[in-house]
Design a protein around this motif. Sequence first.
Motif, mmCIF file in Angstrom:
data_model
loop_
_atom_site.group_PDB
_atom_site.id
_atom_site.type_symbol
_atom_site.label_atom_id
_atom_site.label_comp_id
_atom_site.label_asym_id
_atom_site.label_seq_id
_atom_site.Cartn_x
_atom_site.Cartn_y
_atom_site.Cartn_z
ATOM 1 N N VAL A 155 0.839 -1.219 0.000
ATOM 2 C CA VAL A 155 0.000 0.000 0.000
ATOM 3 C C VAL A 155 0.867 1.260 0.000
ATOM 4 C CG1 VAL A 155 -2.066 -1.070 0.982
ATOM 5 C CG2 VAL A 155 -0.403 -0.016 2.534
ATOM 6 N N VAL A 156 1.989 1.214 0.731
ATOM 7 C CA VAL A 156 2.870 2.390 0.764
ATOM 8 C C VAL A 156 3.441 2.639 -0.642
ATOM 9 C CG1 VAL A 156 5.047 3.319 1.673
ATOM 10 C CG2 VAL A 156 3.463 2.150 3.214
ATOM 11 N N ALA A 157 3.867 1.572 -1.312
ATOM 12 C CA ALA A 157 4.445 1.733 -2.660
ATOM 13 C C ALA A 157 3.412 2.333 -3.618
ATOM 14 C CB ALA A 157 4.933 0.382 -3.186
ATOM 15 N N ARG A 158 2.179 1.866 -3.545
ATOM 16 C CA ARG A 158 1.145 2.379 -4.465
ATOM 17 C C ARG A 158 0.825 3.846 -4.167
ATOM 18 N NH1 ARG A 158 -3.670 -1.841 -4.767
ATOM 19 N NH2 ARG A 158 -4.352 -0.490 -6.475
ATOM 20 N N ALA A 159 0.806 4.216 -2.893
ATOM 21 C CA ALA A 159 0.531 5.623 -2.552
ATOM 22 C C ALA A 159 1.693 6.509 -3.011
ATOM 23 C CB ALA A 159 0.307 5.753 -1.054
ATOM 24 N N HIS A 160 2.906 6.018 -2.839
ATOM 25 C CA HIS A 160 4.064 6.794 -3.312
ATOM 26 C C HIS A 160 4.023 6.966 -4.833
ATOM 27 C CE1 HIS A 160 6.873 6.226 0.421
ATOM 28 N NE2 HIS A 160 6.193 7.354 0.463
ATOM 29 N N GLU A 161 3.636 5.904 -5.535
ATOM 30 C CA GLU A 161 3.542 6.003 -7.014
ATOM 31 C C GLU A 161 2.536 7.083 -7.420
ATOM 32 O OE1 GLU A 161 2.564 2.123 -8.547
ATOM 33 O OE2 GLU A 161 4.426 1.333 -7.660
ATOM 34 N N ALA A 162 1.516 7.281 -6.584
ATOM 35 C CA ALA A 162 0.505 8.315 -6.871
ATOM 36 C C ALA A 162 0.978 9.692 -6.410
ATOM 37 C CB ALA A 162 -0.818 7.945 -6.208
ATOM 38 N N GLY A 163 2.220 9.769 -5.953
ATOM 39 C CA GLY A 163 2.805 11.070 -5.622
ATOM 40 C C GLY A 163 2.520 11.563 -4.217
ATOM 41 N N ALA A 164 2.006 10.683 -3.345
ATOM 42 C CA ALA A 164 1.587 11.131 -1.998
ATOM 43 C C ALA A 164 2.692 10.949 -0.957
ATOM 44 C CB ALA A 164 0.359 10.335 -1.558
ATOM 45 N N THR A 165 2.607 11.735 0.101
ATOM 46 C CA THR A 165 3.376 11.506 1.318
ATOM 47 C C THR A 165 2.599 10.462 2.124
ATOM 48 O OG1 THR A 165 4.142 13.789 1.318
ATOM 49 C CG2 THR A 165 4.234 12.633 3.426
ATOM 50 N N VAL A 166 3.325 9.533 2.752
ATOM 51 C CA VAL A 166 2.640 8.436 3.447
ATOM 52 C C VAL A 166 2.940 8.457 4.947
ATOM 53 C CG1 VAL A 166 2.410 5.928 3.654
ATOM 54 C CG2 VAL A 166 2.681 6.979 1.391
ATOM 55 N N ILE A 167 1.868 8.414 5.731
ATOM 56 C CA ILE A 167 1.986 8.338 7.191
ATOM 57 C C ILE A 167 1.359 7.010 7.632
ATOM 58 C CG2 ILE A 167 1.589 9.533 9.365
ATOM 59 C CD1 ILE A 167 0.823 12.027 7.861
ATOM 60 N N TYR A 168 2.091 6.255 8.468
ATOM 61 C CA TYR A 168 1.579 4.957 8.914
ATOM 62 C C TYR A 168 1.320 4.982 10.422
ATOM 63 C CZ TYR A 168 0.436 0.406 7.071
ATOM 64 O OH TYR A 168 -0.269 -0.679 6.588
ATOM 65 N N GLN A 169 0.119 4.598 10.814
ATOM 66 C CA GLN A 169 -0.225 4.522 12.249
ATOM 67 C C GLN A 169 0.181 3.163 12.806
ATOM 68 O OE1 GLN A 169 -3.636 5.933 15.117
ATOM 69 N NE2 GLN A 169 -4.552 4.878 13.403
ATOM 70 N N VAL A 170 0.942 3.178 13.917
ATOM 71 C CA VAL A 170 1.419 1.923 14.507
ATOM 72 C C VAL A 170 1.070 1.874 15.990
ATOM 73 C CG1 VAL A 170 3.310 1.799 12.852
ATOM 74 C CG2 VAL A 170 3.729 2.853 15.077
ATOM 75 N N THR A 171 0.966 0.633 16.499
ATOM 76 C CA THR A 171 0.596 0.455 17.911
ATOM 77 C C THR A 171 1.686 -0.249 18.713
ATOM 78 O OG1 THR A 171 -0.459 -1.665 17.465
ATOM 79 C CG2 THR A 171 -1.853 0.273 17.299
ATOM 80 N N THR A 172 2.706 -0.795 18.010
ATOM 81 C CA THR A 172 3.805 -1.504 18.690
ATOM 82 C C THR A 172 5.113 -1.138 17.999
ATOM 83 O OG1 THR A 172 3.665 -3.402 17.205
ATOM 84 C CG2 THR A 172 2.357 -3.527 19.221
ATOM 85 N N VAL A 173 6.232 -1.443 18.670
ATOM 86 C CA VAL A 173 7.544 -1.202 18.076
ATOM 87 C C VAL A 173 7.713 -2.075 16.822
ATOM 88 C CG1 VAL A 173 10.027 -1.488 18.467
ATOM 89 C CG2 VAL A 173 8.596 -0.422 20.220
ATOM 90 N N ALA A 174 7.256 -3.318 16.878
ATOM 91 C CA ALA A 174 7.385 -4.210 15.714
ATOM 92 C C ALA A 174 6.657 -3.624 14.504
ATOM 93 C CB ALA A 174 6.836 -5.594 16.048
ATOM 94 N N GLU A 175 5.482 -3.061 14.740
ATOM 95 C CA GLU A 175 4.739 -2.439 13.622
ATOM 96 C C GLU A 175 5.475 -1.210 13.094
ATOM 97 O OE1 GLU A 175 -0.063 -2.646 13.536
ATOM 98 O OE2 GLU A 175 0.825 -1.691 15.273
#
Length: 323
Positions: free
Chosen positions: A106-126
């Motif tokens: 999903v990050v790669a596809r959003a980047h291809e569309a020219g967007a900045t990507v922010i990911y919400q995480v709940t753990t260090v592993a995520e």
Amino acid sequence: MLRTRVCDLLGIEVPIVQAGMASEFTNAELVAAVSEAGGLGVLGCLGRPPSETEAEIRRIRELTDRPFGVNLVAHRIYERTFEACLAARPPVFTFFRGEPEQMAAVVARAHEAGATVIYQVTTVAEAEAALAAGADALIAQGAEAGGHAGPVPLLSILPAVVALAGEHPVLAAGGIVDGPSLAAALCLGASGAWMGTRFLATPESRALPAHKRAIVAAGPGDTVPSGVWDALWDTDWPGVLVRAIRNPLLERWLGREDEIPAARAEIEAGVERAQREDDPAEIDLLAGVGAGRITSIEPAGQLVREIAADAERVLREWGQRVE
Ligand SMILES: Cc1cc2nc3c(=O)[nH]c(=O)nc-3n(C[C@H](O)[C@H](O)[C@H](O)COP(=O)(O)O)c2cc1C
């Protein structure tokens, strides 16, 4: 003026981002009001049909020429809605959950569309997986958050994610509803806040009136994380629970989640009636612990300006107290 690294990354004036909340809670009016006031509004696209997604994004652009974002949940993505978002080329994509391969895709596809990507995480592993996937910034979500929330309190998860993220800005989420709580998050290394519950209690949000009233009426300790709502909706969110304000439906089923599938039709009929009648007793009053500090429904743009100004004031005052 309160400016941080995330302001430069997103092209916004103050480090306040309205959390992308599912389709029944967010709309173009809320998103545009937050962006127009100098923050970043985010359209929740979970459960939003593609045609409605296109229309809401068009409407956001009619209401503001400022940056805005969209939000999708990677393990529950509806491909046609994601495609509608990609085609509309919003400046920012935000994502939540997903296995590492889904995150990378999903990050790669959003980047291809020219967007900045922010990911919400709940753990260090995520957080590690989101950085490996190429996210530009992270949201460290604490267990205090409304809706689906992870297991780790914000005071613990935020510094750990900040340490891992290096140059990538980190937004703090969970229980932030005002200037002092934003200032506290900044002191822990956050670049800004990702706030959901505070923006539900606005005239613009799509939450039911009973939901807004329940947030205003809630006191500290009135929310509880549980598996009740996912059991009722028959949705699978491994590793997270849903935090919501206690109401009679929740009290009846807490600890009896296993019995919900057999009673689903009957419970759903009660929920539908409550939604029609705007009755808070039987609806999903999703909210974070910060609901206990919200005492009024306020316009979203006014909140952005007030919270930023209050956080700045608090930081200056505390700076002067240190010798
Ligand atoms: C009503 C509601 C719906 C939510 N829906 C989503 C969602 O669709 N996608 C998502 O990434 N997070 C969702 N969240 C979680 C928010 O992204 C965020 O973590 C949370 O609101 C932050 O805590 P706060 O509510 O205390 O500000 C939701 C939260 C609430 C309160």
